[in-house]
Design a protein around this motif. Structure first.
Motif, mmCIF file in Angstrom:
data_model
loop_
_atom_site.group_PDB
_atom_site.id
_atom_site.type_symbol
_atom_site.label_atom_id
_atom_site.label_comp_id
_atom_site.label_asym_id
_atom_site.label_seq_id
_atom_site.Cartn_x
_atom_site.Cartn_y
_atom_site.Cartn_z
ATOM 1 N N ALA A 160 0.820 -1.215 0.000
ATOM 2 C CA ALA A 160 0.000 0.000 0.000
ATOM 3 C C ALA A 160 0.855 1.267 0.000
ATOM 4 C CB ALA A 160 -0.955 0.003 1.189
ATOM 5 N N ARG A 161 1.957 1.256 0.741
ATOM 6 C CA ARG A 161 2.802 2.463 0.798
ATOM 7 C C ARG A 161 3.404 2.773 -0.562
ATOM 8 N NH1 ARG A 161 7.229 -0.342 0.636
ATOM 9 N NH2 ARG A 161 7.844 -1.901 2.107
ATOM 10 N N ASP A 162 3.769 1.755 -1.333
ATOM 11 C CA ASP A 162 4.320 1.975 -2.674
ATOM 12 C C ASP A 162 3.223 2.369 -3.662
ATOM 13 O OD1 ASP A 162 6.880 1.401 -1.837
ATOM 14 O OD2 ASP A 162 6.849 -0.678 -2.580
ATOM 15 N N PHE A 163 2.007 1.932 -3.404
ATOM 16 C CA PHE A 163 0.890 2.214 -4.305
ATOM 17 C C PHE A 163 0.512 3.697 -4.268
ATOM 18 C CE2 PHE A 163 -3.449 1.897 -5.939
ATOM 19 C CZ PHE A 163 -3.272 1.008 -6.987
ATOM 20 N N THR A 164 0.592 4.295 -3.102
ATOM 21 C CA THR A 164 0.116 5.673 -2.958
ATOM 22 C C THR A 164 1.226 6.706 -2.841
ATOM 23 O OG1 THR A 164 -0.058 5.355 -0.567
ATOM 24 C CG2 THR A 164 -2.054 4.953 -1.878
ATOM 25 N N HIS A 165 2.460 6.281 -2.644
ATOM 26 C CA HIS A 165 3.570 7.223 -2.464
ATOM 27 C C HIS A 165 3.952 7.872 -3.793
ATOM 28 C CE1 HIS A 165 7.231 9.042 -0.965
ATOM 29 N NE2 HIS A 165 7.876 8.496 -1.990
ATOM 30 N N ALA A 166 4.156 9.183 -3.727
ATOM 31 C CA ALA A 166 4.621 9.908 -4.915
ATOM 32 C C ALA A 166 5.689 10.903 -4.495
ATOM 33 C CB ALA A 166 3.466 10.642 -5.581
ATOM 34 N N VAL A 167 6.670 11.058 -5.346
ATOM 35 C CA VAL A 167 7.688 12.091 -5.127
ATOM 36 C C VAL A 167 7.212 13.332 -5.869
ATOM 37 C CG1 VAL A 167 9.556 10.413 -4.828
ATOM 38 C CG2 VAL A 167 9.085 11.337 -7.093
ATOM 39 N N PRO A 168 7.715 14.515 -5.479
ATOM 40 C CA PRO A 168 7.282 15.738 -6.161
ATOM 41 C C PRO A 168 7.471 15.654 -7.682
ATOM 42 C CG PRO A 168 8.564 16.263 -4.205
ATOM 43 C CD PRO A 168 8.655 14.770 -4.392
ATOM 44 N N GLU A 169 6.504 16.149 -8.402
ATOM 45 C CA GLU A 169 6.524 16.202 -9.866
ATOM 46 C C GLU A 169 6.372 14.836 -10.535
ATOM 47 O OE1 GLU A 169 6.476 19.249 -11.377
ATOM 48 O OE2 GLU A 169 6.510 20.045 -9.331
ATOM 49 N N ARG A 170 6.047 13.805 -9.776
ATOM 50 C CA ARG A 170 5.847 12.458 -10.335
ATOM 51 C C ARG A 170 4.524 11.897 -9.834
ATOM 52 N NH1 ARG A 170 9.266 11.879 -14.464
ATOM 53 N NH2 ARG A 170 11.381 12.376 -13.879
ATOM 54 N N TRP A 171 3.941 11.027 -10.624
ATOM 55 C CA TRP A 171 2.702 10.378 -10.226
ATOM 56 C C TRP A 171 2.989 9.193 -9.317
ATOM 57 C CZ3 TRP A 171 -0.215 9.691 -15.527
ATOM 58 C CH2 TRP A 171 -0.731 10.916 -15.938
ATOM 59 N N SER A 172 2.048 8.912 -8.445
ATOM 60 C CA SER A 172 2.091 7.685 -7.649
ATOM 61 C C SER A 172 1.683 6.508 -8.542
ATOM 62 C CB SER A 172 1.118 7.784 -6.470
ATOM 63 O OG SER A 172 -0.220 7.776 -6.943
ATOM 64 N N ALA A 173 1.915 5.299 -8.064
ATOM 65 C CA ALA A 173 1.466 4.113 -8.798
ATOM 66 C C ALA A 173 -0.051 4.158 -9.005
ATOM 67 C CB ALA A 173 1.874 2.853 -8.045
ATOM 68 N N ALA A 174 -0.776 4.601 -7.978
ATOM 69 C CA ALA A 174 -2.234 4.704 -8.090
ATOM 70 C C ALA A 174 -2.632 5.663 -9.206
ATOM 71 C CB ALA A 174 -2.829 5.162 -6.760
#
Length: 178
Positions: A26-40
């Motif tokens: 879940a943490r990898d699914f919703t985590h996003a770095v600035p200027e990038r999309w999350s996996a979700a």
């Protein structure tokens, strides 16, 4: 490729994408770095793309910008991929209805993605023919007017592009081995 081959490839790619996203913590699914999309967000973008193409396929051929290429012919998968990557390098970005706004749990989003692949496959079966693949054209936001075959080549590559983008974001060392 004929229509059945495109559908087989779409279903195989869909299974590959769904399996990867379903296995993400879940943490990898919703985590996003600035200027990038999350996996979700990547997955939601693919869902939106599939659903809009399915809608276009169901419309009468005199709507949604459908046209005819004369003489019939399509670019290869490699040519479509190169054109898409050139458009991205030129600054093309998702906008409007293609911008992601994921709603639901990771499992719900993966299920919705699977359903979007099934919907697209269904619409290809019901509304399309082999004869249309290299003659019927429709608008693409980054590539302009494309044949149905080119749109299907794009869809297959687009799903892979976003899958690889998420995989590389989560494991930057993988870039060194590709």
């Amino acid at each position: 490729m004929n229509l059945t081959a495109f559908q087989d490839a779409l279903n195989a790619r869909g299974a590959e994408v769904a399996a990867f996203f379903a296995a993400l913590p879940a943490r990898d699914f919703t985590h996003a770095v600035p200027e990038r999309w999350s996996a979700a967000q990547h997955l939601d973008h693919l869902i939106r793309s599939h659903k809009l193409l399915a809608l276009a396929l169901s419309m009468p051929r005199d709507r949604f910008g459908w046209g005819q290429r004369t003489p019939p012919g399509s670019r290869s998968a490699d040519e479509v991929q190169a054109a898409y990557l050139a458009a991205l390098r030129g600054g093309v970005k998702a906008s409007g209805r293609f911008l992601p706004d994921p709603q639901g749990t990771p499992a719900e989003l993966v299920q919705t993605y699977r359903e979007s692949v099934d919907l697209l496959d269904h619409h290809l079966t019901v509304y399309c023919t082999d004869a249309e693949l290299h003659r019927a054209t429709l608008p693409h936001p980054a590539l302009g007017e494309v044949t149905l075959a080119e749109m299907l080549h794009f869809t297959l590559y687009h799903d892979l592009h976003h899958l690889r983008g998420v995989q590389n974001a989560l494991n930057p060392q993988a870039l060194e081995t590709q």
